[in-house]
Design an enzyme around this catalytic site. Structure first.
Site, PDB file in Angstrom:
ATOM      1  N   GLU A  22       0.876  -1.167   0.000  1.00  3.68           N
ATOM      2  CA  GLU A  22       0.000   0.000   0.000  1.00  3.68           C
ATOM      3  C   GLU A  22       0.909   1.211   0.000  1.00  3.68           C
ATOM      4  O   GLU A  22       1.584   1.501   0.992  1.00  3.68           O
ATOM      5  CB  GLU A  22      -0.930   0.018   1.213  1.00  3.68           C
ATOM      6  CG  GLU A  22      -1.995   1.087   1.090  1.00  3.68           C
ATOM      7  CD  GLU A  22      -2.358   1.721   2.406  1.00  3.68           C
ATOM      8  OE1 GLU A  22      -2.468   2.966   2.433  1.00  3.68           O
ATOM      9  OE2 GLU A  22      -2.520   0.986   3.390  1.00  3.68           O
ATOM     10  N   CYS A  56      -2.647   8.347   3.163  1.00  2.00           N
ATOM     11  CA  CYS A  56      -2.337   7.993   1.773  1.00  2.00           C
ATOM     12  C   CYS A  56      -3.502   8.286   0.844  1.00  2.00           C
ATOM     13  O   CYS A  56      -3.306   8.497  -0.355  1.00  2.00           O
ATOM     14  CB  CYS A  56      -1.924   6.530   1.682  1.00  2.00           C
ATOM     15  SG  CYS A  56      -3.060   5.398   2.478  1.00  2.00           S
TER      16      CYS A  56
END
Length: 500
Positions: A271, A305
């Site tokens: 990720e 993120c």
């Protein structure tokens, strides 16, 4: 009534049970075998004061943790327990996390700066996640019979097994939450884990390890090493007894981990970064879209993120949206996250602070217009970045193209939906995205065509463990959370039997 934040911080530090400079291996707190260097100082980003230190593990410590996890897995304890038995332990961990929520949240606040209400939410959502994966483990049927109509003399099965030792490397922006996003489905499915949290904010993971032991998780199922990415992170990434790697962090580090995993042909999930677009159409409900857009970039100081750091707004409503964003930014209360009134804390470190300041300065130098926020006050103590919004942004500007990881928003306008889509997709990243419109066909157009693993319609964005977490393009590989994430930590076997 005046709140003494120093007393609150002191109480949190005193309540910690994990010894200073320790690792957690085989159910015990231990000192590094051979420290890679001196202990790492931990700094409260709100005050810039050193509040303690953490261990700086070496490759030898990583090897010790992996060997212990490997032997535990091979012994069959935990790995061969029925899912219902594992579920009981997971539910006990959830209960104990709720009992320790104030301590765990407080630790994360003094380690990374996030406001206490957000830190408490993180802990509560993690406890809920344990309950969710307890149910997944309890109800999972790893053996499925497969019909073979063209081969009547055979019966066949698909069977899933835990992989073995999972190496987990996680960042500092959600110190415990990001670790548990990977750790919980990994152990729920029967694996053992070696976790390396960020050396900037490791304390909550160590405290959590003790909770797991007290809840009945067998020794060796969870091991926690603390150290630099260069030393302990690298050693974990290339260890030959790691069966699977799970990483959250930057694109640059993700590439290094992928290269290390390739040496041993180890599967992994990554990720990585994001530069997520949020589109506000001319028919959007602005009473919903404006506060959502502000939250999407300023939540957690923009250290997320999926932060919607690119706002693409229809030219007909741009002035109203910008005015609303300025108003929302000015409502934020900046300060020490231990203060319950604060809604925007400091960024995590001096390095991050200086990086974000350089992006703001770059935007100014490149001719972007700052409508709120801007450069922080030089005399201010703490790594505080004001909520900042830029217009007059060009697609070649650094603030439009690069992940900043701070409360900095770049805004562009559009005339047609096709133009908005082109702007949204003009990025190497593809993690989150969002669209505000009251037209179902418009929502369908964007949700079908935006190049991102996740798309939020008239919200930004629902994060829940029931739904998969997916990055497209350079935002990652594999799937996190949900039952899909659970299955990532299992390997599949085909079994056929001749029955005549």
């Amino acid at each position: 009534m005046t709140i003494d934040l120093n007393v609150i911080q002191s109480d949190i530090i005193s309540a910690r049970r994990a010894p200073e400079n320790s690792l957690f291996i085989d159910g015990k707190f231990v000192s590094p075998i051979e420290p890679a260097a001196k202990p790492i100082p931990l700094i409260n980003p709100a005050t810039e004061e050193i509040i303690g230190t953490c261990a700086n593990a070496s490759a030898k410590d990583v090897d010790s943790a992996v060997e212990n996890a490997y032997n535990t897995f091979r012994s069959g304890i935990w790995a061969k327990w029925p899912g219902k038995q594992r579920g009981l332990v997971l539910r006990k961990i959830a209960k104990m996390m709720r009992e320790k929520r104030e301590l765990l949240a407080g630790i994360d606040t003094i380690n990374c700066g996030k406001p206490t209400p957000y830190a408490l939410f993180d802990i509560d959502s993690c406890a809920d996640m344990f309950e969710y994966y307890a149910e997944v483990a309890e109800t999972d049927n790893p053996t499925v019979k497969v019909p073979l109509p063209n081969n009547p003399g055979f019966c066949a099965f698909e069977k899933r097994f835990p992989r073995g030792v999972i190496g987990v490397i996680t960042p500092w922006n959600f110190p415990l939450k990001m670790a548990l996003w990977k750790l919980v489905p990994a152990i729920a499915s029967g694996n053992c884990v070696v976790l390396k949290p960020s050396e900037l904010a490791p304390w909550s993971c160590l405290e959590f390890a003790l909770i797991c032991k007290e809840a009945g998780l067998p020794d060796g199922v969870l091991n926690v090493i603390i150290g630099s990415g260069k030393e302990s992170g690298a050693a974990l990434s290339c260890h030959p007894k790691i069966a699977y790697l799970a990483f959250t962090g930057s694109l640059a580090t993700g590439k290094k981990i992928m290269h290390a995993a390739a040496e041993n042909i180890v599967p992994l999930t990554l990720e990585l970064g994001g530069k997520s677009p949020l589109i506000i159409c001319e028919d959007a409900d602005l009473s919903l879209a404006i506060p959502s857009a502000a939250f999407a970039i300023f939540f957690n100081q923009g250290e997320a993120c999926t932060a919607a750091s690119r706002l693409i707004v229809h030219e007909s409503v741009a002035d109203e949206v910008l005015g609303g964003l300025v108003s929302e930014a000015n409502k934020l209360i900046i300060g020490n996250g231990l203060d319950p009134q604060v809604t925007l804390g400091p960024v995590v470190s001096k390095t991050q602070f200086e990086k974000i300041v350089s992006y703001i300065q770059s935007a100014i130098n490149e001719g972007c217009k700052c409508v709120v926020g801007g450069l922080p006050r030089s005399e201010q103590k703490g790594y505080f970045i004001p909520p900042t919004v830029f217009t007059n942004v060009q697609t070649h500007n650094k603030i439009w193209r690069e992940e900043i990881f701070g409360p900095v928003l770049a805004v562009k306008t559009f005339h047609t939906n096709e133009e908005a889509l082109e702007l949204a997709n003009d990025s190497e990243y593809g993690l989150g995205s969002g669209v505000f419109s009251t037209n179902p066909k418009t929502l369908e157009f964007f949700s079908n065509n935006i190049e991102a693993g996740m798309c939020s319609l008239n919200n930004y964005h629902v994060v829940t463990h029931e739904l998969p977490w997916i990055g497209w393009k350079h935002s990652g590989l594999g799937v996190g959370l949900s039952k899909h994430g659970y299955n990532e930590y299992m390997r599949l076997k085909q079994i056929t039997q001749y029955v005549g």
